[in-house]
Design an enzyme around this catalytic site. Structure first.
Site, PDB file in Angstrom:
ATOM      1  N   LYS A 126      36.486  35.963  42.676  1.00 37.82           N
ATOM      2  CA  LYS A 126      36.784  35.086  42.045  1.00 37.82           C
ATOM      3  C   LYS A 126      38.634  34.836  42.762  1.00 37.82           C
ATOM      4  CE  LYS A 126      37.278  33.708  37.355  1.00 37.82           C
ATOM      5  NZ  LYS A 126      36.770  33.298  36.340  1.00 37.82           N
ATOM      6  N   LYS A 167      41.336  31.446  42.843  1.00 38.08           N
ATOM      7  CA  LYS A 167      42.400  30.671  41.608  1.00 38.08           C
ATOM      8  C   LYS A 167      42.026  29.383  42.448  1.00 38.08           C
ATOM      9  CE  LYS A 167      42.417  31.794  37.499  1.00 38.08           C
ATOM     10  NZ  LYS A 167      42.203  31.996  36.631  1.00 38.08           N
ATOM     11  N   ASP A 189      37.874  28.694  40.908  1.00 41.99           N
ATOM     12  CA  ASP A 189      37.762  28.574  39.626  1.00 41.99           C
ATOM     13  C   ASP A 189      39.173  27.287  39.559  1.00 41.99           C
ATOM     14  OD1 ASP A 189      38.794  27.930  36.713  1.00 41.99           O
ATOM     15  OD2 ASP A 189      39.258  30.329  36.360  1.00 41.99           O
ATOM     16  N   HIS A 238      33.314  34.564  30.036  1.00 40.20           N
ATOM     17  CA  HIS A 238      34.545  34.495  30.658  1.00 40.20           C
ATOM     18  C   HIS A 238      35.311  35.578  30.188  1.00 40.20           C
ATOM     19  CE1 HIS A 238      39.207  33.094  30.873  1.00 40.20           C
ATOM     20  NE2 HIS A 238      39.052  32.743  31.688  1.00 40.20           N
TER      21      HIS A 238
END
Length: 394
Positions: free
Chosen positions: A179, A181, A209, A311
């Site tokens: 993932k 950012k 994200d 999460h």
């Protein structure tokens, strides 16, 4: 079994202490994501809850620690603990029902009150399983075993090349999915995603994200800009608590939409699902009702054919509890293995979290298996006076 009482432990692992001064802390730790650009991170926080049974057995839970753990801890100490002291503990949801109703009646449907109840729910479930001498997942209808994970997250790094290098390092550790950012505009976001795709090859899932960095139109533009690079999902592109706005993003987005880490109750998750806003649902167990809440979200996902991908931030207590819930969840797909520096996750407990090649292993231990070391509780205890003096010196 009677619940004798609750004890709260407020913890802070200071980045300045770890690095020997605030000026030595890497910028990507202080400002790892879109929502930490103005209000920087000082370290890792956690509110731990110790539930004490009449036989002396202890159960451990965790309430979400940001932006400061004092909010949830004060509610537990002043309101929740006195209300629960001496009760007969059978089902955690039943034990907390009146308190949840009370907070809802006061309009406390989001934030610290719900986080406090989440942490207590986890502690009560852990206590129940420990008294039974069983791993928590077995009480939930599952068995210990593997939990598939992806790695989160590649933080805000200055260049696409640096992002790609960090992602490649994670891939070499065996993680099947990385993932990134995002939240710096469609062009910049797309450049970083393109660099990751080139470094990782065509098969490795890349999750994004945005941490609520965008409005609806910007989010759609970002989704379209990154889509050619094969994105697994775009997470929380707009502010939480706006299901119909997020549904507009999802309808126009060529990539799947994920969210849920900032929701607190099954009614809120239901609003998003019924609005058609989500492909992937991401509850945070230390915010969304603990074990009880996670199971409710799983039932919602199963009913509507949606993927559950919880999460994954917090200390070893919250992570361990989430992994047991993942083993029991029918709609579960993969869990987030957060790799931002966090001694509360990696050093706190007697049994360390077990993961290798991108997979966690839920162990056959009583409860969720995570018990803090007393010396670590002392080492990371948040001392307001000392904290203020340290920040004044900085």
């Amino acid at each position: 079994m009677k619940l004798i009482g609750l004890r709260v432990h407020v913890l802070h692992a200071s980045f300045a202490d770890i690095y020997g001064g605030l000026e030595r802390v890497p910028p990507s730790l202080r400002r790892p994501a879109a929502h930490f650009q103005r209000i920087e991170r000082s370290g890792q926080y956690s509110t731990l809850i110790e539930a004490i049974g009449e036989t002396g057995e202890r159960g451990w839970g965790e309430a979400f620690g940001l932006p400061h753990p004092g909010m949830a801890s004060s509610l537990i100490e002043a309101v929740i603990a006195p209300a629960l002291a001496g009760i007969e503990l059978d089902e955690p949801a039943a034990a907390l029902h009146d308190l949840k109703t009370y907070f809802f009646a006061l309009g406390q449907t989001r934030g610290p009150a719900m986080e406090a109840l989440s942490g207590v729910d986890i502690a009560l479930w852990d206590l129940k399983a420990r008294v039974a001498g069983q791993p928590l997942c077995r009480l939930l209808g599952a068995e210990p075993g593997p939990v598939t994970a992806y790695v989160g997250s590649v933080p805000f790094l200055p260049t696409p090349g640096e992002s790609a290098e960090r992602a490649a390092a994670f891939a070499e550790q065996g993680f099947d999915g990385v993932k990134l950012k995002v939240g710096r505009g469609a062009r910049t976001d797309a450049a970083h995603v393109a660099a990751l795709r080139q470094a990782l090859g065509g098969d490795m899932p890349i999750m994004l994200d945005a941490n609520a960095a965008y409005g609806v139109d910007e989010a759609i533009a970002v989704a379209r800009a990154v889509a050619p690079h094969g994105v697994a999902w775009l997470e929380e592109p707009i502010a939480p608590d706006e299901p119909h706005a997020l549904a507009r993003v999802r309808k126009a987005s060529p990539v799947p939409i994920a969210a849920g880490e900032n929701e607190f109750d099954i009614t809120q998750f239901t609003r998003f699902v019924e609005a058609g806003a989500l492909d992937i649902v991401q509850p945070n167990i230390t915010r969304a009702g603990g074990i009880t809440g996670m199971l409710a979200v799983d039932a919602l996902c199963t009913k509507h054919g949606l993927a559950l991908a919880p999460h994954g931030v917090g200390s070893a207590i919250g992570v361990s509890a989430a992994l047991h819930a993942c083993r029991a969840a029918k709609s579960f797909t993969r869990y987030e293995a957060n790799r931002l520096l966090n001694p509360l996750r990696d050093e706190l407990t007697q049994e360390r979290l077990r993961y290798a090649d991108g997979v966690f292993t839920v162990q056959d231990l009583p409860g969720h298996g995570a018990v803090p070391k007393p010396e670590q509780l002392e080492a990371y205890a948040l001392d307001p006076a000392a904290s203020e003096a340290r920040h004044a010196a900085e």
